[in-house]
Design an enzyme around this catalytic site. Sequence first.
Site, PDB file in Angstrom:
ATOM      1  N   GLY A 115     127.860  84.664 136.337  1.00 44.31           N
ATOM      2  CA  GLY A 115     127.649  83.822 137.513  1.00 44.31           C
ATOM      3  C   GLY A 115     128.017  84.588 138.762  1.00 44.31           C
ATOM      4  O   GLY A 115     128.476  85.731 138.688  1.00 44.31           O
ATOM      5  N   LYS A 116     127.814  83.951 139.908  1.00 41.63           N
ATOM      6  CA  LYS A 116     128.065  84.637 141.179  1.00 41.63           C
ATOM      7  C   LYS A 116     129.497  85.153 141.289  1.00 41.63           C
ATOM      8  O   LYS A 116     129.748  86.217 141.822  1.00 41.63           O
ATOM      9  CB  LYS A 116     127.761  83.702 142.341  1.00 41.63           C
ATOM     10  CG  LYS A 116     126.263  83.606 142.537  1.00 41.63           C
ATOM     11  CD  LYS A 116     125.864  82.865 143.776  1.00 41.63           C
ATOM     12  CE  LYS A 116     124.345  82.747 143.771  1.00 41.63           C
ATOM     13  NZ  LYS A 116     123.855  81.510 144.294  1.00 41.63           N
ATOM     14  N   ARG A 117     130.436  84.419 140.734  1.00 43.31           N
ATOM     15  CA  ARG A 117     131.839  84.823 140.821  1.00 43.31           C
ATOM     16  C   ARG A 117     132.169  86.052 139.996  1.00 43.31           C
ATOM     17  O   ARG A 117     133.174  86.711 140.214  1.00 43.31           O
ATOM     18  CB  ARG A 117     132.720  83.694 140.313  1.00 43.31           C
ATOM     19  CG  ARG A 117     133.009  82.721 141.392  1.00 43.31           C
ATOM     20  CD  ARG A 117     134.073  81.804 140.887  1.00 43.31           C
ATOM     21  NE  ARG A 117     133.775  80.471 141.363  1.00 43.31           N
ATOM     22  CZ  ARG A 117     134.449  79.419 141.034  1.00 43.31           C
ATOM     23  NH1 ARG A 117     135.429  79.525 140.181  1.00 43.31           N
ATOM     24  NH2 ARG A 117     134.133  78.246 141.530  1.00 43.31           N
ATOM     25  N   ASP A 118     131.356  86.302 138.990  1.00 40.96           N
ATOM     26  CA  ASP A 118     131.639  87.457 138.123  1.00 40.96           C
ATOM     27  C   ASP A 118     130.777  88.649 138.493  1.00 40.96           C
ATOM     28  O   ASP A 118     130.584  89.553 137.691  1.00 40.96           O
ATOM     29  CB  ASP A 118     131.370  87.121 136.653  1.00 40.96           C
ATOM     30  CG  ASP A 118     131.682  85.688 136.340  1.00 40.96           C
ATOM     31  OD1 ASP A 118     132.865  85.382 136.237  1.00 40.96           O
ATOM     32  OD2 ASP A 118     130.747  84.872 136.248  1.00 40.96           O
ATOM     33  N   GLY A 119     130.202  88.611 139.665  1.00 38.19           N
ATOM     34  CA  GLY A 119     129.472  89.782 140.125  1.00 38.19           C
ATOM     35  C   GLY A 119     127.961  89.667 140.034  1.00 38.19           C
ATOM     36  O   GLY A 119     127.268  90.660 140.199  1.00 38.19           O
TER      37      GLY A 119
END
Length: 372
Positions: A248-252
């Site tokens: 997801g966006k938080r994991d890059g």
Amino acid sequence: MTAPIRTRFAPSPTGFMHVGGVRTALFAWLLARQSQDGVFILRIEDTDKQREVEGSIDQIANSLKWLGITWDEGIEVQGPHAPYLQSERLDIYKKWAQKLIDSGRAYADPYTPEQLEGFRQEAKAAKRPFLYRHHRPENPPVWDGTQPLRFKSDPKAYTWTDAVMGELAADAEAVDDFILMKSDGFPTYNFCHIVDDAEMSITHVLRSQEFVASVPKFLNLYEALELTVPTLATLPFVMAIDGKKKLGKRDGAKDILEYAKEGYLPEAMMNFLATLGWNDGTEQEVFTASELVEKFSLERVQKSPARFDEKRLLWLNGQHIRALNIDDLYERVKDFWPVSAKNVSDEKKKEVLSLAQDRLKTLADLPVLTDY
Ligand code: GLU
């Protein structure tokens, strides 16, 4: 001689391209490029107007161009099956929908959203899965385009072979009367991708794991339309580094074009994407584009999800920087010199660059390494 392979990448214009999406495009491209006269198509699936994000078609095209993933037919370049924008192909879908109506395999959905919700609640209360076909109307009205048009399915169990996942099976519950045409006049993905893949003579459909549960529905529709099913290949999800959740966006998961700005080489990114869930069976980790075209095979795509490891990308980038000759590298770093290098001669800069080359992990490291 075997017939040329024809693959497509069929993104919906719902935002920027992240690694998972681009990897699907890359695998489809590699497959087409290794086939003599193979064709890779870029088709835009813009039939869900609510989810559309302005500017994403350009972003998709630019992302592929940056990586060197060229397409032979599709938006911009056009080709024998133009238009390649689904919203401009509505007449084609209407024609195929009419075929299904004529053969008694499609009908107008007469229910209001409230009635449908009622059926859903009933099923829930009875603890059984909701299937529309259990409520199939006896005398549906003539379809006038204002109601959804539904597929009259022929429910049965399926077993099929997926080029990556192997033998798969599903029972008849997976087949239902899904919507073909929505009341807004646009077709559903479930319907129009099958029409387009047939019209465009696609031989291999590569797509993300999120679609695998829908395959029995698709198989049922292929039968009703009397179409040959292309080779289906399911690409496992790309997971965050911990392997526990989808990237997801938080994991890059960011816009692939961000990497260009951060000083990554497109060949390193291509190498990284290709080896997200694929290897050639040897210890080799660094591949050029032409090696990938030569060696890629669906049989060696792994069934389990791949992990997104940004450190590995960084390492690969260093490897690819090292492989460049100095003139090429010099061209690529043009935008990354510090202001202090403004009046330095080309010759001197190249000299500095060849000293720094071995230590550059990204082109953006240049100012730090050349701070003189
Ligand atoms: N439009 C679908 C998506 O963006 C494509 C799925 C497919 O390749 O069939 O996910």
